[in-house]
Design an enzyme around this catalytic site. Structure first.
Site, mmCIF file in Angstrom:
data_model
loop_
_atom_site.group_PDB
_atom_site.id
_atom_site.type_symbol
_atom_site.label_atom_id
_atom_site.label_comp_id
_atom_site.label_asym_id
_atom_site.label_seq_id
_atom_site.Cartn_x
_atom_site.Cartn_y
_atom_site.Cartn_z
ATOM 1 N N SER A 32 -9.503 -0.489 7.742
ATOM 2 C CA SER A 32 -8.941 -0.289 6.401
ATOM 3 C C SER A 32 -8.284 -1.514 5.774
ATOM 4 O O SER A 32 -7.963 -1.500 4.590
ATOM 5 C CB SER A 32 -7.933 0.853 6.411
ATOM 6 O OG SER A 32 -8.599 2.079 6.353
ATOM 7 N N LYS A 75 0.861 -1.189 0.000
ATOM 8 C CA LYS A 75 0.000 0.000 0.000
ATOM 9 C C LYS A 75 0.896 1.238 0.000
ATOM 10 O O LYS A 75 1.867 1.302 0.777
ATOM 11 C CB LYS A 75 -0.863 -0.050 1.266
ATOM 12 C CG LYS A 75 -1.895 1.044 1.421
ATOM 13 C CD LYS A 75 -2.664 0.840 2.736
ATOM 14 C CE LYS A 75 -3.783 1.816 2.955
ATOM 15 N NZ LYS A 75 -4.501 1.572 4.232
ATOM 16 N N SER A 134 -9.355 1.801 3.542
ATOM 17 C CA SER A 134 -8.508 2.480 2.589
ATOM 18 C C SER A 134 -7.545 1.574 1.826
ATOM 19 O O SER A 134 -7.012 1.989 0.804
ATOM 20 C CB SER A 134 -7.711 3.566 3.305
ATOM 21 O OG SER A 134 -6.833 2.993 4.249
#
Lengths: 530, 106
Positions: free
Chosen positions: A195, A95, A171
């Site tokens: 997330s 990420k 996210s």
């Protein structure tokens, strides 16, 4: 099935048995990325094409050449007789909220679009040291501030591989979408309010929020420092166990990374779970939210299909000899979001003061007369709406005249949320649970554009995940079914501090019990031609 | 709806946060802030016993699990120029900024 669709632990076994090479795995994965991912996210002016609407767009930065070199090195070292690392030859993504040396580390924000990190985050470094092959950096909500990836400054934002008209969740949306679409078997994500778990549930993959402090935060671009947890996203429980084993552990660079030994999560993974006590709480089958139009507090049951799947899962566990205990009270669960609106914003505001257009990142190209004007313009132009909202809310609720009313109150309610968990897991208490079973999300993946813009409603999609972050406890989300629209449904197991090993055992037992279920044969829409 | 964050309060916060906002951004953000506050107000109704103290972390850090304090030793970063090269404007390894206005402290 192509190599890129194999789970990491199977690939690892094949590499260790010298049946395949790292290059073969990588070739298969890069071919898949080329076919399904479409153009990567970028801050350049964006006009959507019809092709964009059918692709996954997980990546911000694809590091294909570096990955090829790395695969050659791994293969050469194995040929020379070196013992391969646990993740040797396994392609993974990170990420883009983690710093990785010599890669753009953007946080999906214009303010860091040109930042090239001079160092590597600890969990990312550990994946590398275990022999993994970094494919690239994947998209997310700007600074992780969202639950759909629609707030990324790097467009196109990721789309759900099961149905590209729907969001990936967030996210860690790029991470979950990449794993679901065969674009790297593993992904390193972060979970501050859900997330990792929420996008894992939306994309039909497995994600673990470890106990706070189990995985180092060094090199993670900070959001809510008391809540942020780096963790694994993978195709199944075994892969998550393998990845956690690699990334967990103390770190001299992070004083909150606990000094406790890391369990061998793989060793005990298939232990019998008979006799375990797993709870169901009515407080996890409804959401309570404030309707800003009607100005009233609304309590709504979660989606029926999801509820049924959770109860079915409980039934399967009961068949395995697990004691299912119903009516577990979690009375403070409903305050998770309001508490989060305060605590996470205060921490975010504090963490975002460092972006000033001076030391690194975006600086306004406008002519400025003095330093403060440089700050205002650089921050005003560099940050998107979500960071601005969070900075201002954080400053408001921690201002000296409001702090007692808001910030301090939230920190005290946080303790009550923690106590709910302490009570149910207390082995001398009333419930003596090994884990709580709950839906991961109140709905399946929503349609792109349906919620984005309403910052209150968007935040409430984390209502079933956020309490574990306040309490610091671990939680594992696994796929448990598919709804009528063809979208995945996730369930989560929440346990006491450092009980990751137990949660993984329960998850693995559920996988074994449901191995031949019809829904497991369904594939994401973007993979229909593979 | 009562606006807790008035235009005046909002502008003050924006100044403190060093953010330049467009008119549209300011309108949207102020509306959302007030909406979020209505959710936060749920907390006011909770009666909390005085014995419940604020906590800044979920998990308790016992001495057994807290890492030992590091030695206070300076470890130089191996490639400082990789850090400096990230600065938007650099001159002889100094970071360049515009004028810093002089203000008298009250």
């Amino acid at each position: 099935m192509e190599l890129c669709d194999f789970p990491a632990h199977k690939l690892s076994k094949m590499i260790h048995n010298r049946e395949i090479s790292a290059q073969e795995i990588l070739d298969s994965t890069l071919t898949r990325i080329e076919k399904v991912d479409g153009r990567p996210g970028s801050t350049k002016p964006y006009t959507q094409t019809s092709e964009d609407k059918e692709k996954v767009h997980a990546f911000i930065t694809l590091l294909a050449d570096d990955a090829r070199k790395r695969a050659q090195e791994i293969d050469k070292s194995i040929k020379e007789g070196d013992e391969p690392g646990l993740l040797a030859g396994i392609p993974y993504t990170v990420k883009d909220i983690f710093c990785v040396k010599n890669t753009p580390s953007t946080a999906a924000s214009k303010i860091l679009a040109n930042f090239v990190s001079p160092y590597t985050a600890t969990p990312a470094k550990r994946l590398q040291n275990a022999g993994g092959i970094l494919l690239g950096k994947v998209n997310l909500d700007e600074f992780t501030y969202g639950s759909s990836n629609e707030s990324s400054a790097f467009l196109p934002f990721p789309r759900n591989p099961w149905n590209p008209d729907h969001v990936t969740g967030g996210s860690s949306g790029g991470s979950a979408a990449a794993v679901a679409a065969g674009e790297g078997a593993l992904s390193l994500g972060t979970d501050t309010a859900g997330s990792i778990r929420q996008p894992a549930a939306f994309c039909g993959v497995t994600g673990l929020k470890p106990t706070y402090g189990r995985v180092s935060r060094y090199g993670l671009i900070a959001f809510g420092s008391s809540l942020d947890c780096p963790g694994p996203i993978a195709k199944n429980v075994t892969d998550v166990a393998m990845m956690l084993k690699v990334i967990a552990g103390a770190d001299p660079h992070d004083s909150t990374a606990v000094n406790l030994p890391v369990d061998d999560y793989l060793q005990n993974l298939e232990n019998n779970i008979r006799g375990m006590r797993i709870g169901l709480s009515p407080d996890y089958f409804r959401i309570t939210f404030f309707d800003t139009d009607k100005e009233e507090l609304i309590e709504a049951p979660i989606n029926d299909e999801i509820k049924d799947i959770v109860y079915k899962a409980a039934g399967r566990l009961a068949e395995m000899g697990v004691d299912i205990i119903e009516d577990i009270p979690m009375p403070h669960n409903r305050y998770g979001i309001p508490v989060y609106f305060v605590i996470s914003r205060v921490e975010a505001a504090s963490n975002l003061h460092r972006y000033d257009g001076v030391k690194y990142g975006y600086r306004t190209p406008d002519q400025v007369k003095e330093l403060k004007e440089l700050y205002r313009k650089s921050r005003g132009q560099g940050f998107g709406l979500q960071p601005k909202l969070r900075i201002l809310m954080g400053m408001y609720v921690s201002a000296s005249q409001y702090s007692e009313q808001y910030y301090e109150k939230a920190l005290r309610v946080r303790r009550l949320i923690r106590q709910d968990f302490e009570e149910i897991f207390d082995q001398n208490g009333k419930y003596k649970l090994d884990a709580l079973l709950a839906p991961t999300t109140p709905t399946t993946a929503f349609k792109i554009g349906n919620i984005y813009g309403d910052s209150v409603l968007m935040q409430y999609s984390d209502q079933l995940t956020v309490a574990a972050n306040h309490a610091g406890v671990p939680a594992l989300s696994i796929p448990a079914g598919i709804d009528k629209k063809g979208l995945p449904i996730g369930i989560q197991f929440i346990g006491q501090d450092f009980s990751e090993g137990k949660l993984l055992q329960i998850g693995r037992a559920f996988e074994i019990a449901t191995e031949t279920d019809q829904w497991r044969s369904l594939k994401p829409l973007v993979l229909k031609n593979f | 709806m009562k606006e807790e964050i008035t235009l005046e309060t909002f502008n003050h916060l924006v100044e403190l946060a060093a953010l330049e906002l467009s008119k549209e951004e300011a309108e949207y953000i102020r509306k959302e802030l007030n909406n979020q506050l209505t959710s936060i107000h749920q907390l006011q109704a909770i009666q909390i016993d005085d014995s419940i103290l604020p906590t800044s972390h979920g998990i308790p850090y016992t001495s057994e699990m807290s890492p030992p304090i590091r030695e206070d030793k300076f470890i130089p970063f191996e490639e400082p120029d990789n850090i400096l090269s990230q600065a938007p404007e650099l001159e002889d390894r100094y970071i360049v900024v515009p004028d810093i206005p002089h203000t008298d402290l009250e």
